[in-house]
Enzyme design. Structure first.
Site, PDB file in Angstrom:
ATOM      1  N   TYR A 176      46.417  50.903  63.314  1.00  0.00           N
ATOM      2  CA  TYR A 176      46.961  51.348  62.032  1.00  0.00           C
ATOM      3  C   TYR A 176      46.350  52.620  61.461  1.00  0.00           C
ATOM      4  CZ  TYR A 176      49.541  47.032  62.158  1.00  0.00           C
ATOM      5  OH  TYR A 176      50.403  46.036  62.538  1.00  0.00           O
TER       6      TYR A 176
ATOM      7  N   PHE B 235      46.545  37.186  54.870  1.00  0.00           N
ATOM      8  CA  PHE B 235      47.959  37.088  54.492  1.00  0.00           C
ATOM      9  C   PHE B 235      48.851  37.565  55.630  1.00  0.00           C
ATOM     10  CE2 PHE B 235      46.129  41.009  52.802  1.00  0.00           C
ATOM     11  CZ  PHE B 235      46.974  41.995  53.288  1.00  0.00           C
TER      12      PHE B 235
END
Length: 423
Positions: A135, A423
């Site tokens: 990322y 999450f």
């Protein structure tokens, strides 16, 4: 709105990216499960993530009836230095079918997501990475770390502060509604005090109770204790016990899920309880802040088998708004030259002025003091990674003498940023 993603010339199909329809969720989520190894989640887990999915913030890449790419976002409020809760998109459920790698699908989903996040007015995007190397090219910087401790409680003791014996502990059912509400209220009081924590939105309180039997690995069902003083909750712990035996006797392990407390005595009382559970000789905590006060309570930190890894990755979607949303430990007046190839609206010079009371950040034509990419700003944003450390790695360049030290001190946090759950 849909977008066509042309595959390489030897591909015979056309892929399409579009917002997830509720009726497509099972297929979409099945693609994600396959991308993560193909082991189906329990019905309990699957139901929770289905309930938490924000369909209008989720996208799929389709080739005919086949879903070949997934990505979603949650609407979060993230604690930042100074205690403000800032709107942030929690990027999640990102996967690409192994049959469709190297076709630009991930890049297309990241492009679509960041454009949508910007349009929605959120200054930040955050994620936890299954593979952190992925990322950085999209502007995310590793901003928080998590610490694992595997403590030999047969050889490590605790030195507790005055008042610890005044704290009363009692076993509770973690799923009891009144107990759970009290624990969530206590957690909410803790959020603003540590950057990187998430204010739990409706539905997210269920995550702390998720306990699929198939994932216990031989440990007990989830257990809980509440710490009280004068009848009021001042802390809680959720944990499981994994029994084990050897020829010489018991060697069970306590697996700590989460632990929060409002003061040092309650905090120490909870850890002392976990250290002293009968028939156990170790305590395992997989996600604690790197400056956890536990390290100051233990008698021998070397026998706590500590390890640290990256946790929350931060991406400044709107540089000006993001830098204005937090405060700074020391007075600051610095001009950044920001490189951001993926979100070019951030590129250029920004003057940041601020202190412990607030900040402003605006475009400027003034000479730059520091040069860096948006990835470095993301890494330093929560105060856990110093700009000086990044400069030592060649990722920040000082253009005005003294600017690096000034900015590095101002960006810091008196407590380490930490993400308590994924999450």
């Amino acid at each position: 709105m849909t977008t066509d993603l042309r595959a390489p010339a030897d591909s015979r199909a056309l892929t399409e990216i579009r917002v997830l329809a509720e009726a497509e969720w099972d297929t979409w989520y099945g693609t994600l499960e396959t991308a993560f190894g193909g082991v189906a989640e329990s019905a309990e887990e699957r139901e929770l993530w289905h309930a938490l999915t924000e369909h209008d913030r989720s996208i799929g890449v389709w080739e005919g009836d086949a879903c070949v790419g997934t990505a979603g976002a949650f609407s979060f409020r993230l604690s930042v230095p100074g205690g403000a809760l800032v709107d942030a998109a929690g990027v999640t459920m990102v996967g690409v079918a192994a049959t469709h790698r190297r076709r630009g699908i991930l890049t297309s989903m990241m492009r679509r997501q960041l454009d949508d996040i910007r349009a929605g007015g959120e200054p930040l995007a955050v994620l936890t990475a299954s593979e952190p190397v992925i990322y950085g090219r999209f502007g995310y910087g590793a901003a928080t770390s998590q610490m694992k401790a595997d403590i030999d409680t047969s050889r490590v003791s605790l030195s507790v502060p005055p008042g610890t014996d005044d704290v009363r502990l009692r076993y509770v059912d973690p799923a009891d509604v009144r107990v759970h509400e009290a624990c969530e209220a206590l957690y909410a009081r803790r959020v603003a005090g540590r950057p990187g924590m998430l204010a739990r939105q409706p539905g997210w309180e269920r995550l702390g109770l998720l306990d699929p039997p198939g994932e216990r690995g031989g440990a007990s069902p989830l257990q809980g204790v509440v710490a009280e003083r004068a009848g009021e909750p001042v802390g809680y712990a959720r944990f499981a016990v994994k029994p084990d035996w050897e020829w010489q006797g018991p060697k069970g392990a306590v697996h700590v899920r989460d632990l929060e407390a409002l003061d040092p005595a309650a905090y120490a009382a909870l850890w002392r309880f976990l250290f002293d559970i009968d028939l156990t000789s170790s305590v395992l905590a997989r996600n604690r802040p790197v400056d956890d006060p536990l390290l100051q309570l233990v008698s021998d930190v070397r026998r706590c088998d500590l390890a640290v890894r990256d946790s929350l990755h931060v991406r400044l979607v709107e540089v000006g708004a993001a830098l204005e949303a937090r405060t700074y430990q020391a007075p600051l007046d610095v001009v950044f030259e920001v490189d951001d190839a993926f979100c070019p609206w951030n590129a250029g010079r920004w003057r940041l002025t601020g202190d412990a009371k607030g900040a402003s950040c605006a475009r400027t034509e003034d000479a730059a003091d520091l040069a860096l990419s948006v990835r470095e700003l993301g890494a330093a944003y929560l105060g856990g990674v110093s700009l000086s450390s990044l400069a030592g790695a060649g990722r920040v360049r000082e253009l005005r003498r003294g600017a690096l030290a000034e900015a590095s001190v101002a960006f810091g946090s008196d407590v380490a940023p930490w993400l308590p759950h994924g999450f």
